[in-house]
Design a protein around this motif. Structure first.
Motif, short mmCIF file in Angstrom:
data_model
loop_
_atom_site.label_atom_id
_atom_site.label_comp_id
_atom_site.label_asym_id
_atom_site.label_seq_id
_atom_site.Cartn_x
_atom_site.Cartn_y
_atom_site.Cartn_z
N LYS A 174 -97.15 -16.43 1.81
CA LYS A 174 -97.43 -17.02 3.18
C LYS A 174 -96.82 -16.29 4.20
O LYS A 174 -97.03 -15.87 5.29
CB LYS A 174 -97.38 -18.33 3.33
CG LYS A 174 -98.45 -19.22 2.51
CD LYS A 174 -98.39 -20.80 2.87
CE LYS A 174 -97.15 -21.16 2.84
NZ LYS A 174 -97.10 -22.67 2.96
N TYR A 175 -95.24 -16.04 3.79
CA TYR A 175 -94.21 -15.50 4.94
C TYR A 175 -93.33 -14.44 4.73
O TYR A 175 -92.79 -14.01 5.51
CB TYR A 175 -93.50 -16.82 5.21
CG TYR A 175 -94.20 -18.00 5.65
CD1 TYR A 175 -95.21 -17.91 6.80
CD2 TYR A 175 -94.23 -19.39 4.94
CE1 TYR A 175 -95.87 -19.20 7.14
CE2 TYR A 175 -94.95 -20.37 5.30
CZ TYR A 175 -95.77 -20.22 6.62
OH TYR A 175 -96.42 -21.28 6.84
N GLY A 176 -93.83 -13.81 3.54
CA GLY A 176 -92.98 -12.61 3.24
C GLY A 176 -93.31 -11.54 4.21
O GLY A 176 -92.16 -10.80 4.44
N HIS A 177 -94.33 -11.55 5.03
CA HIS A 177 -94.33 -10.47 6.24
C HIS A 177 -93.65 -10.73 7.40
O HIS A 177 -93.55 -9.92 8.07
CB HIS A 177 -96.11 -10.47 6.50
CG HIS A 177 -96.17 -11.78 7.20
ND1 HIS A 177 -96.69 -13.02 6.57
CD2 HIS A 177 -96.34 -12.13 8.63
CE1 HIS A 177 -96.72 -14.00 7.64
NE2 HIS A 177 -96.67 -13.44 8.59
N LEU A 178 -92.95 -11.96 7.33
CA LEU A 178 -92.10 -12.12 8.63
C LEU A 178 -90.87 -11.15 8.57
O LEU A 178 -90.37 -10.88 9.59
CB LEU A 178 -91.71 -13.57 8.43
CG LEU A 178 -92.85 -14.58 8.72
CD1 LEU A 178 -92.32 -16.00 8.93
CD2 LEU A 178 -93.54 -14.35 10.25
N GLY A 179 -90.56 -10.68 7.40
CA GLY A 179 -89.41 -9.65 7.30
C GLY A 179 -87.93 -10.34 7.24
O GLY A 179 -88.03 -11.41 7.90
N ASP A 180 -87.09 -9.97 6.67
CA ASP A 180 -85.76 -10.28 6.44
C ASP A 180 -85.68 -11.51 5.96
O ASP A 180 -84.72 -12.60 6.31
CB ASP A 180 -84.76 -10.24 7.81
CG ASP A 180 -84.52 -8.76 8.22
OD1 ASP A 180 -83.95 -8.10 7.20
OD2 ASP A 180 -84.48 -8.47 9.41
N ILE A 181 -86.58 -11.99 4.94
CA ILE A 181 -86.43 -13.34 4.09
C ILE A 181 -86.44 -12.70 2.71
O ILE A 181 -87.19 -11.86 2.27
CB ILE A 181 -87.76 -14.08 4.43
CG1 ILE A 181 -87.88 -14.50 5.82
CG2 ILE A 181 -87.75 -15.38 3.57
CD1 ILE A 181 -89.24 -15.20 6.10
N THR A 182 -85.20 -13.17 2.03
CA THR A 182 -84.94 -13.12 0.60
C THR A 182 -85.59 -14.32 -0.20
O THR A 182 -85.24 -15.54 0.16
CB THR A 182 -83.54 -12.77 0.55
OG1 THR A 182 -83.23 -11.84 1.20
CG2 THR A 182 -83.30 -12.58 -1.19
N VAL A 235 -92.54 -24.04 4.08
CA VAL A 235 -93.02 -24.76 5.27
C VAL A 235 -91.95 -24.27 6.61
O VAL A 235 -92.41 -24.20 7.80
CB VAL A 235 -92.99 -26.06 5.27
CG1 VAL A 235 -93.30 -27.02 6.74
CG2 VAL A 235 -94.00 -26.64 4.34
N LEU A 236 -90.60 -24.46 6.30
CA LEU A 236 -89.61 -24.22 7.51
C LEU A 236 -89.67 -22.78 7.81
O LEU A 236 -89.09 -22.61 8.84
CB LEU A 236 -88.36 -24.70 6.99
CG LEU A 236 -87.31 -25.37 7.78
CD1 LEU A 236 -88.02 -26.44 8.79
CD2 LEU A 236 -86.20 -25.96 7.12
N LEU A 237 -89.90 -21.80 7.20
CA LEU A 237 -89.71 -20.53 7.39
C LEU A 237 -90.21 -20.01 8.66
O LEU A 237 -89.20 -19.10 9.44
CB LEU A 237 -90.13 -19.50 6.03
CG LEU A 237 -89.63 -19.98 4.73
CD1 LEU A 237 -90.11 -19.01 3.75
CD2 LEU A 237 -87.95 -19.50 4.74
N PRO A 238 -91.28 -20.01 9.18
CA PRO A 238 -91.86 -19.38 10.33
C PRO A 238 -90.92 -20.05 11.55
O PRO A 238 -90.76 -19.42 12.68
CB PRO A 238 -93.19 -19.91 10.37
CG PRO A 238 -93.72 -20.65 9.60
CD PRO A 238 -92.39 -20.75 8.47
N PHE A 239 -90.56 -21.37 11.37
CA PHE A 239 -89.73 -21.94 12.37
C PHE A 239 -88.45 -21.43 12.49
O PHE A 239 -87.72 -21.18 13.72
CB PHE A 239 -89.70 -23.55 12.26
CG PHE A 239 -90.90 -24.16 12.20
CD1 PHE A 239 -91.72 -24.63 13.50
CD2 PHE A 239 -91.80 -24.29 11.01
CE1 PHE A 239 -92.85 -25.17 13.30
CE2 PHE A 239 -92.76 -25.00 10.97
CZ PHE A 239 -93.50 -25.58 12.32
N LEU A 240 -87.87 -21.18 11.27
CA LEU A 240 -86.47 -20.48 11.21
C LEU A 240 -86.42 -19.23 11.80
O LEU A 240 -85.49 -18.70 12.40
CB LEU A 240 -86.02 -20.70 9.81
CG LEU A 240 -85.79 -21.91 9.10
CD1 LEU A 240 -85.31 -21.87 7.82
CD2 LEU A 240 -84.90 -22.76 9.96
N LYS A 241 -87.46 -18.30 11.43
CA LYS A 241 -87.53 -16.97 11.74
C LYS A 241 -87.74 -16.94 13.05
O LYS A 241 -87.12 -16.09 13.84
CB LYS A 241 -88.88 -16.23 11.17
CG LYS A 241 -88.81 -14.82 11.25
CD LYS A 241 -87.83 -14.08 10.55
CE LYS A 241 -87.51 -12.71 10.79
NZ LYS A 241 -86.31 -12.09 10.60
#
Length: 197
Positions: free
Chosen positions: A81-89, A50-56
């Protein structure tokens, strides 16, 4: 595998439909953290991300995020859902045994996760070893402490996973060697920010 891990693996497919995401409130909580472009962030107990797009958005293209969860199914949803945002492990691990591969973090975040940690003092000390000097450990919920505890009370798997008052958690953090910079424990949110001395 623990019964709690099994519980989260089982409900992963339906998790996102159980509670509406208040985008405005989460954005305000993330703004309170004080993230900057280029920061490295550990999202502890990331769940379905849930938090990932906000953090990105906060850390930008130069920032790096590590999402850790002990539930492989929850984390698979996050990556889908959010792997495409990039630079997330994405790392399936018990946060108490997690060792980062590349250096220290500017911030460690526990969003809607802290009550599920069994040994909270040990967790706080363990997270210090993952933070750079001046880095922040942030414990936050987008609902009140009372709501968190009421939700958990009604579920057999997490009925003992309680959220303590902000002042109590602040005292634990101080005892663990952090400097507490902010505590918000109100009727609609919970936010504690503590800095590694």
């Amino acid at each position: 595998m623990s019964s709690e891990c099994e519980f989260f693996n089982k409900i992963a497919d339906n998790w996102d439909s159980t509670r509406a995401v208040d985008v405005g409130k989460i954005a305000r909580l993330v703004a309170m953290i004080g993230l900057e472009p280029g920061f490295t962030v550990l999202d502890a107990g990331s769940g379905t991300g849930v938090l990932l797009p906000f953090l990105k958005e906060a850390v930008g293209p130069a920032g790096k995020i590590t999402a850790v969860d002990f539930s492989a199914n929850m984390l698979a949803k996050a990556e889908e859902k959010y792997g495409h945002l990039g630079d997330i492990t994405f790392a399936v691990a018990d946060i108490m045994e997690f060792v980062p591969e590349d250096g220290l973090f500017d911030a460690v975040l526990c969003f809607n996760f802290f009550p599920h940690i069994k040994d909270k003092q040990r967790f706080m000390i363990h997270m210090q070893s993952h933070l750079r000097q001046g880095g922040a450990l942030v414990i936050m919920h987008d609902i009140s402490r009372q709501q968190v505890n009421a939700i958990h009370k009604d579920s057999e798997a997490v009925k003992n996973d309680r959220l303590a008052p902000g002042e109590t958690v602040g005292a634990w953090l101080t005892a663990a060697g952090y400097q507490v910079t902010q505590i918000v424990d109100t009727g609609d949110r919970y936010f504690i920010r503590a800095v590694k001395r």
